[in-house]
Write a protein that holds these residues in place. Structure first.
Motif: not given
Length: 190
Positions: A1-13, A22-31
């Motif tokens: 399994m490959k894990v994408i770490g998705l980050t960025g400052n608040i309000g950036c998207g 998720r629309d592309a079929g990727v499972a997501t976990v929201d910290a």
């Protein structure tokens, strides 16, 4: 399994990009969602937060911790180890369930040991004015409150420097989606 770490400052998207994944079929976990679950459902965490701050309600905690760096550090010391443990457990469950790619959305990813669990770091960056406007529109935050939140985060430049993929959260939505699709296709091909 490959894990994408998705980050960025608040309000950036970040959440918008997570929805695209998720629309592309990727499972997501929201910290943030994991932290909310822990704050409300973990009796030990709730008691520690209540003892230190006199409340465990999000709006009251935000008022206190984003005005006091020591208070923020205290809250993070209570929550972050529990959040990391819960995220690692979810990643294990998703791997056992056969997921090919999972994205973990974490605002302070680069400051966390969770970064080590990621195959790629994706940073959503945006113009500060866009972030402030979004926080006002989506959360009713004043400009001052938004700037306080941004001041408690590492700079976008630091995040971008550590990124494998940089996504433009200030671009039109179709362009951001195109960037996500290209980065995801490249990851799937690797």
């Amino acid at each position: 399994m490959k894990v994408i770490g998705l980050t960025g400052n608040i309000g950036c998207g970040k959440s918008t990009v997570a929805a695209m994944l998720r629309d592309a079929g990727v499972a997501t976990v929201d910290a943030d969602a994991v932290a909310r679950e822990i704050r409300h459902n973990d009796a030990d965490a709730r008691a520690a937060i209540q003892q230190r701050f006199g409340t465990y309600e999000a709006s009251e905690l935000a008022r206190v911790v984003f005005a006091d760096a020591d208070a923020l550090a205290d809250l993070e010391a209570i929550l972050h180890p529990r959040v990391r443990g819960a995220i690692r457990a979810r990643l294990s469950e998703l791997a056992e369930g056969g997921e090919e790619i999972v994205a973990v959305e974490v605002i302070k990813l680069l400051e966390s040991p969770l970064a080590d669990a990621c195959d790629q770091i994706w940073v959503v960056r945006c113009d500060e004015a866009d972030a402030i406007a979004r926080l006002a529109a989506s959360r009713g935050m004043s400009e001052e409150a938004a700037r306080r939140r941004l001041a408690n985060q590492s700079s976008q430049d630091e995040k971008v420097a550590a990124a494998d993929v940089v996504l433009d959260g200030s671009a039109p939505m179709d362009e951001t989606r195109r960037q996500v699709e290209l980065a995801l296709a490249a990851l799937r091909a690797s």
